[in-house]
Design a protein around this motif. Structure first.
Motif, mmCIF file in Angstrom:
data_model
loop_
_atom_site.group_PDB
_atom_site.id
_atom_site.type_symbol
_atom_site.label_atom_id
_atom_site.label_comp_id
_atom_site.label_asym_id
_atom_site.label_seq_id
_atom_site.Cartn_x
_atom_site.Cartn_y
_atom_site.Cartn_z
ATOM 1 N N ASN A 145 0.852 -1.191 0.000
ATOM 2 C CA ASN A 145 0.000 0.000 0.000
ATOM 3 C C ASN A 145 0.886 1.239 0.000
ATOM 4 N N ILE A 146 0.775 2.051 -1.039
ATOM 5 C CA ILE A 146 1.611 3.236 -1.185
ATOM 6 C C ILE A 146 0.730 4.462 -1.351
ATOM 7 N N ASP A 147 0.911 5.439 -0.489
ATOM 8 C CA ASP A 147 0.290 6.752 -0.632
ATOM 9 C C ASP A 147 1.409 7.781 -0.726
ATOM 10 N N THR A 148 1.543 8.417 -1.891
ATOM 11 C CA THR A 148 2.636 9.352 -2.109
ATOM 12 C C THR A 148 2.196 10.452 -3.062
ATOM 13 N N GLY A 149 2.800 11.629 -2.928
ATOM 14 C CA GLY A 149 2.481 12.707 -3.844
ATOM 15 C C GLY A 149 2.988 12.430 -5.237
ATOM 16 N N VAL A 150 4.248 11.964 -5.337
ATOM 17 C CA VAL A 150 4.876 11.665 -6.626
ATOM 18 C C VAL A 150 5.583 10.323 -6.521
ATOM 19 N N LEU A 151 5.368 9.455 -7.521
ATOM 20 C CA LEU A 151 6.053 8.176 -7.628
ATOM 21 C C LEU A 151 6.842 8.158 -8.922
ATOM 22 N N ALA A 152 8.150 7.915 -8.833
ATOM 23 C CA ALA A 152 8.994 7.860 -10.025
ATOM 24 C C ALA A 152 9.914 6.654 -9.934
ATOM 25 N N GLY A 153 10.043 5.939 -11.047
ATOM 26 C CA GLY A 153 10.925 4.784 -11.107
ATOM 27 C C GLY A 153 11.668 4.739 -12.421
ATOM 28 N N PHE A 154 13.017 4.571 -12.365
ATOM 29 C CA PHE A 154 13.844 4.605 -13.555
ATOM 30 C C PHE A 154 14.878 3.481 -13.520
ATOM 31 N N GLU A 155 15.484 3.213 -14.677
ATOM 32 C CA GLU A 155 16.581 2.237 -14.813
ATOM 33 C C GLU A 155 16.211 0.863 -14.259
ATOM 34 N N ASN A 156 15.086 0.332 -14.747
ATOM 35 C CA ASN A 156 14.654 -1.033 -14.432
ATOM 36 C C ASN A 156 14.304 -1.224 -12.958
ATOM 37 N N SER A 157 13.858 -0.201 -12.298
ATOM 38 C CA SER A 157 13.323 -0.338 -10.946
ATOM 39 C C SER A 157 11.873 -0.807 -11.027
ATOM 40 N N ASN A 158 11.398 -1.482 -9.977
ATOM 41 C CA ASN A 158 10.043 -2.027 -10.062
ATOM 42 C C ASN A 158 9.403 -2.226 -8.700
ATOM 43 N N ILE A 159 8.092 -2.412 -8.730
ATOM 44 C CA ILE A 159 7.271 -2.724 -7.561
ATOM 45 C C ILE A 159 6.511 -3.997 -7.888
ATOM 46 N N THR A 160 6.694 -5.061 -7.101
ATOM 47 C CA THR A 160 6.081 -6.348 -7.415
ATOM 48 C C THR A 160 5.533 -7.016 -6.167
ATOM 49 N N ASP A 161 4.493 -7.829 -6.372
ATOM 50 C CA ASP A 161 3.883 -8.607 -5.290
ATOM 51 C C ASP A 161 3.653 -10.006 -5.839
ATOM 52 N N ASN A 162 4.379 -10.995 -5.331
ATOM 53 C CA ASN A 162 4.403 -12.326 -5.927
ATOM 54 C C ASN A 162 4.125 -13.414 -4.892
ATOM 55 N N SER A 163 3.619 -14.546 -5.377
ATOM 56 C CA SER A 163 3.519 -15.762 -4.578
ATOM 57 C C SER A 163 3.969 -16.924 -5.448
#
Length: 274
Positions: A236-254
Protein backbone atom coordinates in the motif's frame (compact mmCIF):
# COMPACT_ATOMS: atom_id res chain seq x y z
CA UNK A 1 27.44 -4.41 25.43
CA UNK A 2 24.49 -6.67 26.13
CA UNK A 3 21.76 -7.87 28.45
CA UNK A 4 20.29 -11.37 28.15
CA UNK A 5 18.45 -14.22 29.86
CA UNK A 6 19.69 -17.81 29.67
CA UNK A 7 17.24 -19.33 32.15
CA UNK A 8 13.60 -18.94 33.14
CA UNK A 9 13.93 -15.39 34.41
CA UNK A 10 13.38 -12.35 32.21
CA UNK A 11 16.28 -10.21 31.06
CA UNK A 12 16.45 -6.56 32.00
CA UNK A 13 16.18 -3.65 29.60
CA UNK A 14 19.22 -1.95 28.11
CA UNK A 15 18.84 1.82 27.76
CA UNK A 16 21.35 4.21 26.19
CA UNK A 17 21.02 8.01 26.27
CA UNK A 18 23.77 10.01 24.60
CA UNK A 19 24.55 12.82 22.17
CA UNK A 20 26.31 10.57 19.64
CA UNK A 21 26.63 6.79 19.37
CA UNK A 22 29.16 5.06 17.10
CA UNK A 23 29.04 1.27 16.69
CA UNK A 24 31.93 0.26 14.41
CA UNK A 25 34.33 -2.51 13.35
CA UNK A 26 32.08 -5.39 14.36
CA UNK A 27 30.93 -3.95 17.68
CA UNK A 28 27.61 -5.25 19.03
CA UNK A 29 24.90 -3.88 21.32
CA UNK A 30 22.43 -6.66 22.10
CA UNK A 31 19.37 -7.40 24.22
CA UNK A 32 18.04 -10.94 23.89
CA UNK A 33 17.05 -14.26 25.40
CA UNK A 34 18.71 -17.68 25.22
CA UNK A 35 16.22 -19.60 27.37
CA UNK A 36 12.68 -19.59 28.72
CA UNK A 37 12.72 -16.03 30.00
CA UNK A 38 11.75 -13.03 27.93
CA UNK A 39 14.41 -10.82 26.43
CA UNK A 40 14.77 -7.21 27.48
CA UNK A 41 14.05 -4.11 25.43
CA UNK A 42 16.89 -2.20 23.80
CA UNK A 43 16.23 1.56 23.86
CA UNK A 44 18.76 3.83 22.16
CA UNK A 45 18.39 7.63 22.18
CA UNK A 46 20.98 9.98 20.68
CA UNK A 47 20.21 13.67 20.32
CA UNK A 48 22.45 14.09 17.25
CA UNK A 49 23.50 10.89 15.49
CA UNK A 50 23.75 7.11 15.60
CA UNK A 51 26.17 5.36 13.24
CA UNK A 52 26.33 1.58 12.85
CA UNK A 53 29.16 0.91 10.41
CA UNK A 54 31.35 -1.86 9.03
CA UNK A 55 32.56 -5.22 10.28
CA UNK A 56 35.45 -6.91 12.06
CA UNK A 57 38.86 -6.94 10.38
CA UNK A 58 38.38 -10.56 9.26
CA UNK A 59 34.97 -9.73 7.76
CA UNK A 60 33.12 -12.36 9.80
CA UNK A 61 30.93 -10.15 12.02
CA UNK A 62 29.15 -6.93 11.12
CA UNK A 63 28.49 -4.08 13.52
CA UNK A 64 24.97 -4.30 14.94
CA UNK A 65 22.17 -3.19 17.20
CA UNK A 66 20.17 -6.33 18.05
CA UNK A 67 17.16 -7.48 20.04
CA UNK A 68 15.69 -10.97 19.75
CA UNK A 69 15.43 -14.65 20.62
CA UNK A 70 18.27 -17.06 19.95
CA UNK A 71 18.07 -20.64 18.63
CA UNK A 72 16.51 -22.97 21.23
CA UNK A 73 14.89 -20.18 23.25
CA UNK A 74 11.23 -20.21 24.25
CA UNK A 75 10.83 -16.70 25.64
CA UNK A 76 9.68 -13.65 23.72
CA UNK A 77 12.09 -11.04 22.42
CA UNK A 78 11.96 -7.40 23.44
CA UNK A 79 11.51 -4.31 21.29
CA UNK A 80 14.39 -2.40 19.71
CA UNK A 81 13.58 1.32 19.77
CA UNK A 82 15.78 4.03 18.28
CA UNK A 83 15.25 7.79 18.62
CA UNK A 84 17.73 10.19 17.07
CA UNK A 85 18.16 13.05 14.62
CA UNK A 86 20.23 11.04 12.13
CA UNK A 87 20.79 7.28 11.74
CA UNK A 88 23.44 5.79 9.42
CA UNK A 89 23.68 2.02 8.80
CA UNK A 90 26.54 1.30 6.41
CA UNK A 91 29.03 -1.23 4.97
CA UNK A 92 27.27 -4.44 5.98
CA UNK A 93 26.06 -3.29 9.41
CA UNK A 94 22.67 -4.35 10.76
CA UNK A 95 19.87 -3.08 12.98
CA UNK A 96 17.74 -6.14 13.70
CA UNK A 97 14.87 -7.41 15.85
CA UNK A 98 14.32 -11.13 15.11
CA UNK A 99 13.35 -14.48 16.56
CA UNK A 100 15.12 -17.79 15.96
CA UNK A 101 13.19 -19.68 18.64
CA UNK A 102 9.67 -20.47 19.84
CA UNK A 103 8.82 -17.05 21.22
CA UNK A 104 7.75 -14.04 19.22
CA UNK A 105 10.18 -11.26 18.44
CA UNK A 106 9.67 -7.66 19.41
CA UNK A 107 9.15 -4.71 17.09
CA UNK A 108 11.85 -2.57 15.55
CA UNK A 109 10.85 1.09 15.93
CA UNK A 110 13.07 3.74 14.33
CA UNK A 111 12.41 7.49 14.60
CA UNK A 112 14.87 10.03 13.16
CA UNK A 113 13.85 13.67 12.99
CA UNK A 114 16.21 14.45 10.09
CA UNK A 115 17.40 11.45 8.11
CA UNK A 116 17.97 7.69 7.90
CA UNK A 117 20.62 6.32 5.54
CA UNK A 118 21.01 2.60 4.78
CA UNK A 119 24.05 2.30 2.54
CA UNK A 120 26.17 -0.39 0.89
CA UNK A 121 27.16 -3.93 1.77
CA UNK A 122 29.96 -5.85 3.47
CA UNK A 123 33.44 -5.84 1.92
CA UNK A 124 32.92 -9.34 0.47
CA UNK A 125 29.60 -8.24 -1.05
CA UNK A 126 27.55 -10.91 0.75
CA UNK A 127 25.74 -8.96 3.47
CA UNK A 128 23.65 -5.87 2.78
CA UNK A 129 23.41 -3.07 5.28
CA UNK A 130 19.91 -3.19 6.67
CA UNK A 131 17.03 -2.47 8.98
CA UNK A 132 15.36 -5.80 9.60
CA UNK A 133 12.59 -7.48 11.61
CA UNK A 134 11.97 -11.17 11.10
CA UNK A 135 11.73 -14.81 12.06
CA UNK A 136 14.62 -17.06 11.06
CA UNK A 137 14.70 -20.58 9.67
CA UNK A 138 13.47 -23.17 12.16
CA UNK A 139 11.66 -20.62 14.32
CA UNK A 140 8.02 -20.99 15.37
CA UNK A 141 7.40 -17.57 16.91
CA UNK A 142 5.84 -14.62 15.10
CA UNK A 143 8.05 -11.84 13.77
CA UNK A 144 7.54 -8.27 14.91
CA UNK A 145 6.77 -5.16 12.87
CA UNK A 146 9.29 -2.68 11.49
CA UNK A 147 8.11 0.93 11.97
CA UNK A 148 10.05 3.84 10.46
CA UNK A 149 9.30 7.55 10.97
CA UNK A 150 11.66 10.16 9.54
CA UNK A 151 11.97 13.16 7.27
CA UNK A 152 14.27 11.54 4.67
CA UNK A 153 14.90 7.81 4.14
CA UNK A 154 17.65 6.91 1.67
CA UNK A 155 18.37 3.28 0.78
CA UNK A 156 21.45 2.98 -1.44
CA UNK A 157 22.35 -0.66 -2.14
CA UNK A 158 20.98 -1.55 1.30
CA UNK A 159 17.78 -3.22 2.46
CA UNK A 160 14.82 -2.46 4.71
CA UNK A 161 12.70 -5.56 5.21
CA UNK A 162 10.48 -7.87 7.24
CA UNK A 163 10.24 -11.61 6.77
CA UNK A 164 9.29 -14.99 8.20
CA UNK A 165 11.35 -18.02 7.20
CA UNK A 166 9.80 -20.16 9.94
CA UNK A 167 6.23 -21.19 10.79
CA UNK A 168 5.29 -18.00 12.61
CA UNK A 169 3.65 -15.02 10.97
CA UNK A 170 5.75 -12.32 9.35
CA UNK A 171 5.53 -8.76 10.59
CA UNK A 172 4.43 -5.66 8.71
CA UNK A 173 6.64 -2.87 7.41
CA UNK A 174 5.31 0.65 8.04
CA UNK A 175 7.18 3.66 6.61
CA UNK A 176 6.12 7.27 7.21
CA UNK A 177 8.47 9.81 5.58
CA UNK A 178 8.55 13.02 3.60
CA UNK A 179 11.08 11.84 1.03
CA UNK A 180 11.91 8.20 0.23
CA UNK A 181 14.69 7.35 -2.23
CA UNK A 182 16.09 3.99 -3.35
CA UNK A 183 19.19 3.70 -5.54
CA UNK A 184 21.75 1.10 -6.76
CA UNK A 185 19.57 -1.98 -6.17
CA UNK A 186 18.25 -0.65 -2.88
CA UNK A 187 15.29 -2.67 -1.65
CA UNK A 188 12.21 -2.58 0.54
CA UNK A 189 10.82 -6.06 1.10
CA UNK A 190 8.37 -8.29 2.91
CA UNK A 191 8.76 -12.08 2.63
CA UNK A 192 6.81 -14.89 4.26
CA UNK A 193 6.79 -18.69 4.09
CA UNK A 194 4.15 -19.00 6.80
CA UNK A 195 0.43 -19.72 6.50
CA UNK A 196 -1.31 -16.81 8.22
CA UNK A 197 -2.60 -17.96 11.61
CA UNK A 198 -4.72 -14.86 12.14
CA UNK A 199 -6.76 -13.81 9.07
CA UNK A 200 -7.83 -10.63 10.89
CA UNK A 201 -4.19 -9.52 11.13
CA UNK A 202 -2.58 -9.85 7.68
CA UNK A 203 1.15 -10.52 7.61
CA UNK A 204 4.07 -9.25 5.55
CA UNK A 205 2.40 -6.05 4.33
CA UNK A 206 4.32 -3.00 3.15
CA UNK A 207 2.69 0.34 4.00
CA UNK A 208 4.38 3.50 2.70
CA UNK A 209 3.20 7.06 3.33
CA UNK A 210 5.40 9.74 1.72
CA UNK A 211 5.49 13.06 -0.09
CA UNK A 212 7.70 11.62 -2.85
CA UNK A 213 9.02 8.15 -3.68
CA UNK A 214 11.86 7.71 -6.19
CA UNK A 215 13.42 4.40 -7.30
CA UNK A 216 16.58 4.30 -9.45
CA UNK A 217 19.11 1.84 -10.89
CA UNK A 218 17.39 -1.50 -10.35
CA UNK A 219 15.82 -0.69 -6.99
CA UNK A 220 12.70 -2.53 -5.88
CA UNK A 221 9.77 -2.67 -3.52
CA UNK A 222 8.72 -6.28 -3.29
CA UNK A 223 6.39 -8.59 -1.34
CA UNK A 224 7.00 -12.32 -1.75
CA UNK A 225 5.31 -15.47 -0.47
CA UNK A 226 6.47 -19.07 -0.81
CA UNK A 227 4.72 -22.28 0.15
CA UNK A 228 1.37 -24.01 -0.16
CA UNK A 229 -1.56 -21.84 0.99
CA UNK A 230 0.80 -18.97 1.83
CA UNK A 231 -0.77 -15.66 0.81
CA UNK A 232 1.52 -12.75 -0.02
CA UNK A 233 1.24 -9.50 1.83
CA UNK A 234 -0.18 -6.33 0.33
CA UNK A 235 1.76 -3.27 -0.84
CA UNK A 236 0.00 0.00 0.00
CA UNK A 237 1.61 3.24 -1.19
CA UNK A 238 0.29 6.75 -0.63
CA UNK A 239 2.64 9.35 -2.11
CA UNK A 240 2.48 12.71 -3.84
CA UNK A 241 4.88 11.67 -6.63
CA UNK A 242 6.05 8.18 -7.63
CA UNK A 243 8.99 7.86 -10.02
CA UNK A 244 10.93 4.78 -11.11
CA UNK A 245 13.84 4.61 -13.56
CA UNK A 246 16.58 2.24 -14.81
CA UNK A 247 14.65 -1.03 -14.43
CA UNK A 248 13.32 -0.34 -10.95
CA UNK A 249 10.04 -2.03 -10.06
CA UNK A 250 7.27 -2.72 -7.56
CA UNK A 251 6.08 -6.35 -7.41
CA UNK A 252 3.88 -8.61 -5.29
CA UNK A 253 4.40 -12.33 -5.93
CA UNK A 254 3.52 -15.76 -4.58
CA UNK A 255 5.48 -18.79 -5.73
CA UNK A 256 2.92 -21.48 -4.88
CA UNK A 257 -0.37 -19.82 -4.02
CA UNK A 258 -1.67 -16.25 -4.17
CA UNK A 259 0.12 -12.92 -4.19
CA UNK A 260 -1.18 -9.90 -2.35
CA UNK A 261 -2.55 -6.68 -3.80
CA UNK A 262 -0.67 -3.55 -4.87
CA UNK A 263 -2.50 -0.29 -4.22
CA UNK A 264 -0.96 3.05 -5.17
CA UNK A 265 -2.48 6.44 -4.42
CA UNK A 266 -0.53 9.30 -6.04
CA UNK A 267 -0.87 12.56 -7.93
CA UNK A 268 1.66 11.52 -10.58
CA UNK A 269 3.64 8.49 -11.79
CA UNK A 270 6.81 8.96 -13.86
CA UNK A 271 8.94 6.36 -15.60
CA UNK A 272 7.11 3.28 -14.35
CA UNK A 273 4.66 1.21 -16.37
CA UNK A 274 1.98 -1.09 -14.97
Amino acid sequence: MFTSSSGSGDAGDLTINTQELFVRDGADINAGTLGGGNGGNLNVTASETIEVIGETANGEVGSSLLAGNEIGSTGDGGDLTINTARLVVRDGALVDASTFGQGKSGNLNVTASEKIEVIGKSADGIFLSGLFAGAGRGSTGNAGDLNINTNILQINQGSVSVESRGTGNGGNLNINVNSLGLDNNGSIGATTRSVNKDPNNPQANININSRDLILRNGSKIRANAQGQDVIGGNINIDTGVLAGFENSNITDNSQDFRGGNVRIGTQGIFGMQF
